[in-house]
Design an enzyme around this catalytic site. Structure first.
Site, PDB file in Angstrom:
ATOM      1  N   ARG A 188       9.479 -43.162  10.250  1.00 27.43           N
ATOM      2  CA  ARG A 188       9.090 -41.885  10.526  1.00 27.43           C
ATOM      3  C   ARG A 188       7.478 -41.596   9.832  1.00 27.43           C
ATOM      4  O   ARG A 188       7.377 -41.796   8.749  1.00 27.43           O
ATOM      5  CB  ARG A 188       9.996 -40.568  10.135  1.00 27.43           C
ATOM      6  CG  ARG A 188      11.363 -41.052  10.750  1.00 27.43           C
ATOM      7  CD  ARG A 188      12.239 -39.656  10.491  1.00 27.43           C
ATOM      8  NE  ARG A 188      11.850 -38.684  11.712  1.00 27.43           N
ATOM      9  CZ  ARG A 188      12.561 -37.490  11.506  1.00 27.43           C
ATOM     10  NH1 ARG A 188      13.350 -37.172  10.666  1.00 27.43           N
ATOM     11  NH2 ARG A 188      12.195 -36.529  12.644  1.00 27.43           N
ATOM     12  N   ASP A 241       7.352 -30.562   6.261  1.00 30.79           N
ATOM     13  CA  ASP A 241       7.560 -31.886   6.267  1.00 30.79           C
ATOM     14  C   ASP A 241       6.044 -32.352   5.828  1.00 30.79           C
ATOM     15  O   ASP A 241       5.981 -33.553   5.445  1.00 30.79           O
ATOM     16  CB  ASP A 241       7.671 -32.550   7.674  1.00 30.79           C
ATOM     17  CG  ASP A 241       9.122 -32.252   7.990  1.00 30.79           C
ATOM     18  OD1 ASP A 241       9.308 -31.194   8.649  1.00 30.79           O
ATOM     19  OD2 ASP A 241       9.850 -33.023   7.891  1.00 30.79           O
ATOM     20  N   ARG A 244      17.800 -37.125   7.241  1.00 28.73           N
ATOM     21  CA  ARG A 244      16.758 -36.448   7.433  1.00 28.73           C
ATOM     22  C   ARG A 244      16.340 -35.292   6.469  1.00 28.73           C
ATOM     23  O   ARG A 244      17.215 -35.047   5.659  1.00 28.73           O
ATOM     24  CB  ARG A 244      17.122 -36.017   9.000  1.00 28.73           C
ATOM     25  CG  ARG A 244      18.681 -35.315   8.958  1.00 28.73           C
ATOM     26  CD  ARG A 244      18.473 -34.266  10.070  1.00 28.73           C
ATOM     27  NE  ARG A 244      17.488 -33.088   9.820  1.00 28.73           N
ATOM     28  CZ  ARG A 244      17.721 -32.300   8.653  1.00 28.73           C
ATOM     29  NH1 ARG A 244      18.727 -32.133   7.966  1.00 28.73           N
ATOM     30  NH2 ARG A 244      16.746 -30.977   8.460  1.00 28.73           N
ATOM     31  N   GLY A 245      15.360 -34.661   6.808  1.00 32.41           N
ATOM     32  CA  GLY A 245      14.652 -33.404   6.055  1.00 32.41           C
ATOM     33  C   GLY A 245      13.827 -34.422   4.960  1.00 32.41           C
ATOM     34  O   GLY A 245      14.077 -35.196   4.388  1.00 32.41           O
TER      35      GLY A 245
END
Ligand code: MRU
Length: 380
Positions: A115, A263, A72-73
């Site tokens: 995502r 993001d 993630r990230g």
């Protein structure tokens, strides 16, 4: 095949030296084992209690790892996607270019659906696709080798980019400063250093000491589980707070800067980051604290004019009602809203720190200049 290294307990406190053999900062967040044809990740859902390294070989495994936040990230998702698409390409069994590119495109679309918000995912996938498209005159094995090189380049660039972001961020700080951060925009979210935490890690390398406050970051607790863990591993004076304690900590005068990651940043500087970030920016304005977004240019989406055009991921209700509790803690049937991100309006942002310098308002001009600089470098 998955190696598990168990930790007995989470160590609380500040300035703790963790045994170098167990230091989380010595583990790669994302890497490629080309011999084994595997994407290798640190399973971030297990931290801080267990360091578990996963070897992911199939596309559904890689898709799930991104969706479930095992990796993630924004930058780390981009690196994982690059290696993931290379592995998909490696497994395509054809010598016909048209068939190869069609299968590669399908694999790209599949990974891209894991995502929606962090632009680094599509950015990395597009980079690999472009390599395959621009080299249609080459043999399939040659194209596969070029895709391997590109996926490795994405990771290497990420390390260099984060170091530069860290340098620019560090230029604002002085020894002893208090920094409040949200979510995890540290090494665990990138290949090294992180973005929002890069100035702190770099500062540590130079013997500087900062006091860092980590929001726990409901509902997935990236601040409590990950940022605290990697900051303690670096010997940083770290304090964990619940998200709703930030205004009290600021009011106490303990915070000189708020640093967060991003993001997706729109062309006008509106910045999307982990849910809760925009509230911090509003607090920062009220209390007169500088609020900085730190992120690579790969997270800036110049195709999106304002934050209104950014797709905000909504995640399962169970993350709020069940995940961290022995028993469900909310009444059955209650309506739940669980957005994973929010957008901070550009007028609340003091600066956006990139690998090409610090963009200041008005962002529609300063971000354009940053990209001119980037494109000039690329065409040289
Ligand atoms: O849902 P996550 O944990 O992937 O969200 C991560 C963040 O919001 C980070 O702040 C962002 O990706 C920047 S990481 C350098």
């Amino acid at each position: 095949m998955n190696a598990i290294i168990s930790r007995n307990k989470f160590i609380h406190g500040a300035n703790i030296n963790i045994n170098m053999n167990e230091n989380i900062l010595n583990y790669e967040t994302v890497s490629l084992d080309d011999k084994e044809s595997a994407l290798v990740i640190l399973d971030q859902t297990r931290l801080p209690n267990e360091i578990k390294i996963l070897h992911l070989k199939t596309q559904p495994e890689i898709w799930q790892a991104i969706y479930k936040l095992q990796v993630r990230g924004a930058p780390a998702i981009g690196v994982a996607a690059g290696f993931g698409l290379y592995l998909a390409a490696k497994n395509i069994e054809t010598n016909n270019y048209d068939s190869f590119i069609k299968q590669l495109y399908e694999a790209k679309e599949y990974l891209n659906s894991s995502r929606p918000t962090a632009v680094n995912l599509s950015w990395a996938l597009n980079r690999l696709e472009k390599i395959a498209v621009n080299n249609s005159n080459k043999s399939i094995p040659e194209i596969k080798n070029l895709l391997l090189a590109e996926s490795i380049a994405i990771k290497n660039e990420d390390i260099e980019t984060c170091r530069k972001i860290g340098e620019y961020g560090l230029s604002l700080l002085k020894d002893g400063d208090g920094i409040l951060t949200h979510c995890n925009a540290g090494q665990l979210a990138t290949s090294k250093y992180g973005t929002a935490l890069a100035p702190i890690h770099l500062g540590r390398e130079r013997g500087l000491n900062f006091r860092v406050f980590c929001d726990e970051t409901r509902p997935l607790l990236q601040g409590a589980r990950l940022s605290t863990f990697e900051l303690l591993a670096d010997g940083v004076n770290t304090t964990l707070i619940c998200d709703n304690m930030a205004s009290q900590v600021i009011k106490n005068g303990w915070v000189n800067f708020i640093f967060t990651g991003c993001d997706r940043v729109a062309a006008n500087g509106d910045s999307c980051n982990k849910i809760g970030t925009s509230g911090l920016a509003i607090l920062a304005k009220y209390y007169g604290i500088p609020f900085y977004i730190l992120g690579p240019t790969s997270t800036i989406d110049m195709n999106i004019k304002t934050g209104r055009d950014i797709i905000i991921e909504e995640r399962p209700e169970s993350e709020i009602t069940d995940l961290w509790y022995q028993k469900r803690m909310a009444p059955e049937g209650i309506k739940i809203y669980n957005p994973a991100f929010d957008v901070t309006d550009n007028e609340l942002i003091t600066g956006i720190i990139t690998e090409f310098g610090i963009a200041r308002p008005p962002y529609s001009e300063s971000l354009k200049k940053i990209f001119e600089q980037k494109n000039a470098g690329l065409s040289r």
